[in-house]
Design an enzyme around this catalytic site. Structure first.
Site, short mmCIF file in Angstrom:
data_model
loop_
_atom_site.label_atom_id
_atom_site.label_comp_id
_atom_site.label_asym_id
_atom_site.label_seq_id
_atom_site.Cartn_x
_atom_site.Cartn_y
_atom_site.Cartn_z
N SER A 222 -7.52 1.28 -9.71
CA SER A 222 -6.51 0.93 -10.29
C SER A 222 -5.71 2.20 -11.20
O SER A 222 -5.87 3.30 -10.82
CB SER A 222 -6.12 -0.22 -10.98
OG SER A 222 -5.04 -0.85 -11.18
N LYS A 226 -6.11 6.35 -10.67
CA LYS A 226 -4.79 7.33 -10.98
C LYS A 226 -5.64 8.51 -11.72
O LYS A 226 -5.47 9.71 -11.77
CB LYS A 226 -3.76 6.82 -11.60
CG LYS A 226 -2.91 5.72 -11.11
CD LYS A 226 -1.63 5.12 -11.90
CE LYS A 226 -1.45 3.62 -11.65
NZ LYS A 226 -0.74 3.71 -10.27
N TRP A 320 -1.10 -5.21 -1.41
CA TRP A 320 0.27 -4.79 -1.06
C TRP A 320 0.88 -4.06 -2.41
O TRP A 320 1.52 -3.19 -2.32
CB TRP A 320 1.20 -6.01 -0.66
CG TRP A 320 0.54 -6.93 0.38
CD1 TRP A 320 0.49 -8.11 0.13
CD2 TRP A 320 0.19 -6.28 1.53
NE1 TRP A 320 -0.23 -8.65 1.45
CE2 TRP A 320 -0.38 -7.59 2.32
CE3 TRP A 320 0.30 -5.13 2.14
CZ2 TRP A 320 -0.75 -7.57 3.66
CZ3 TRP A 320 -0.20 -5.09 3.56
CH2 TRP A 320 -0.65 -6.19 4.29
N HIS A 360 -7.32 -6.06 -4.73
CA HIS A 360 -7.37 -5.11 -5.78
C HIS A 360 -8.91 -4.86 -6.35
O HIS A 360 -9.40 -5.56 -6.61
CB HIS A 360 -6.28 -5.22 -6.65
CG HIS A 360 -6.08 -4.18 -7.57
ND1 HIS A 360 -5.66 -3.07 -7.08
CD2 HIS A 360 -6.20 -3.86 -8.79
CE1 HIS A 360 -5.18 -2.03 -7.74
NE2 HIS A 360 -5.66 -2.66 -9.03
#
Length: 408
Positions: A222, A226, A320, A360
């Site tokens: 998550s 990044k 999504w 997720h």
């Protein structure tokens, strides 16, 4: 309102020293405002210089293009990375606990980390040879989406972990070790957390002789995915990046969203709710015609900045919000073209989590990526197809430049 106050109160300092001392790097003072950048509807051509339209014609040109790109991602996304040559790092170790102290320009700070080592049985079980040798390490970020360390340890890889809140609060409030040193800089917390991973590498080089520092990886999921991508971009000591379920500002593309079954994270979602993840320049794209199609790079070029080193990302089939079809069908396809051109096509891969663990940051990602980890760190062959993007179709229309590549 609070975000606006931060923007107004920041002394927006750009670290020119972070820009490579080369004629390739653009002059930071002359970079366009977001509203002056052109709209590019498909993935930008990585083989064309963004500010001059000059075409890459050789590997030497690519290195020059890479320097331009590294400046652009700092200007418009990350903020300019601090000049590490000015810092002094000192590490102290007690058992498996590390304390990393950093000083620069009369300021000083420190933060903790810990490291876990693989059991001796991991080496025999994985066929990796004698357990007495130095081991690879992955640096894991937490605590919101903690990494499952066990599969790495079972693969013979050490795991170093730290709490991002010691470095930079995951909020608008500038509290933590990074802000002790750089509180007046226009830098996002993704860069701050990546900076901490680099300082942990410094500490490992100083006081953890059990680790082979030629085999270092970073992993996170998550927002920490990044961060893992940013860490690999700004420190070439990192041999493997594993940014999992990272979405926009990570592997998610700015220009392609597939939302027939659920909304995907967009630039305005991040800048309005988590604007502190990036520098303030990114916020300006919210209010210009074309929005994120004016960003002068996209996720495939972030991935390209890791090349020729290795990178693999994992996506949940039904996650999504992170735009899995965009990350897999668009960004992977484009990145694979770049890696193939560089002669390192096997160094980029993906993994798709299917039901039931397809949401997720699913924990099944960690054992699933181990064959790729062992290939990179130990040279262990694998039959796993890390180019399989099913059930999503490829979208080569997103990168039309792939049909006209430089010769070399």
């Amino acid at each position: 309102m609070f975000a606006l106050l931060i923007l107004l109160s920041l002394a927006v300092l750009r670290l020119v020293s972070a820009v490579p001392p080369s004629g390739c790097a653009p002059n930071v003072a002359h970079l366009p405002q977001p509203s002056d950048l052109p709209i590019i509807n498909t993935l930008p051509d990585p083989f064309t210089f963004r500010l001059s339209n000059r075409r890459v014609n050789s590997r030497a040109d690519w290195e020059c293009r890479r320097e331009e790109l590294k400046v652009l991602v700092q200007q418009y996304l990350y903020g300019f990375y601090p000049d590490h040559s000015r810092e002094r790092v000192h590490a102290r170790r007690e058992g498996n606990q590390l304390t990393i102290s950093v000083s620069v320009d009369g300021k000083s700070t420190s933060f903790p980390a810990n490291i876990s080592f693989p059991p001796a049985t991991a080496f025999s079980n994985a066929g990796l040879g004698h357990p007495g040798g130095r081991v690879p390490v992955v640096i894991a970020t937490g605590p919101l989406a903690p990494v499952n360390a066990t599969p790495f340890l079972e693969s013979g890889v050490a795991v170093a972990e730290f709490d991002v809140n010691h470095i930079a609060n995951d909020s608008w409030t500038r509290i933590g070790a990074f802000w002790d040193l750089y509180g007046d800089r226009d830098i996002g917390v993704m860069t701050a957390w990546a900076w901490a991973e680099h300082r942990i590498i410094d500490a490992i080089e100083q006081v953890v002789p059990e680790v082979d520092t030629s085999r270092i990886g970073v992993v996170g999921c998550s927002r920490y995915g990044k961060t893992a991508l940013a860490a690999a971009i700004f420190d070439e000591r990192i041999k493997l990046a594993l940014p999992l379920s990272s979405g926009a500002e990570g592997i998610g593309p700015w220009r392609y969203y597939y939302e027939s079954q659920g909304a995907a994270e967009k630039i305005e979602n991040i800048t309005s709710n988590y604007g502190y993840w990036s520098d303030t320049t990114l916020w300006k794209f919210d209010n210009v015609t074309g929005n994120s199609t004016r960003v002068p790079f996209d996720a495939h070029e972030l991935v390209a900045l890791v090349a020729p080193r290795a990178i693999l990302w994992d996506e949940g089939q039904e996650d999504w919000w992170t735009n899995p079809e965009g990350s897999l069908s668009v960004v992977f396809g484009a990145a694979k073209v770049i890696f193939n051109w560089l002669g390192v096509g096997d160094n980029v891969g993906v993994h798709v989590r299917h039901p039931p663990d397809d949401m997720h940051c699913g924990l099944s990602a960690y054992p699933a990526v181990q064959p790729f980890v062992r290939k990179v760190f130990f040279g262990t062959p694998t039959s796993v197809n890390f180019s399989d993007i099913s059930p999503f179709p490829p979208h080569p229309e997103a990168y039309p430049w792939a049909t006209s590549l430089p010769k070399e």
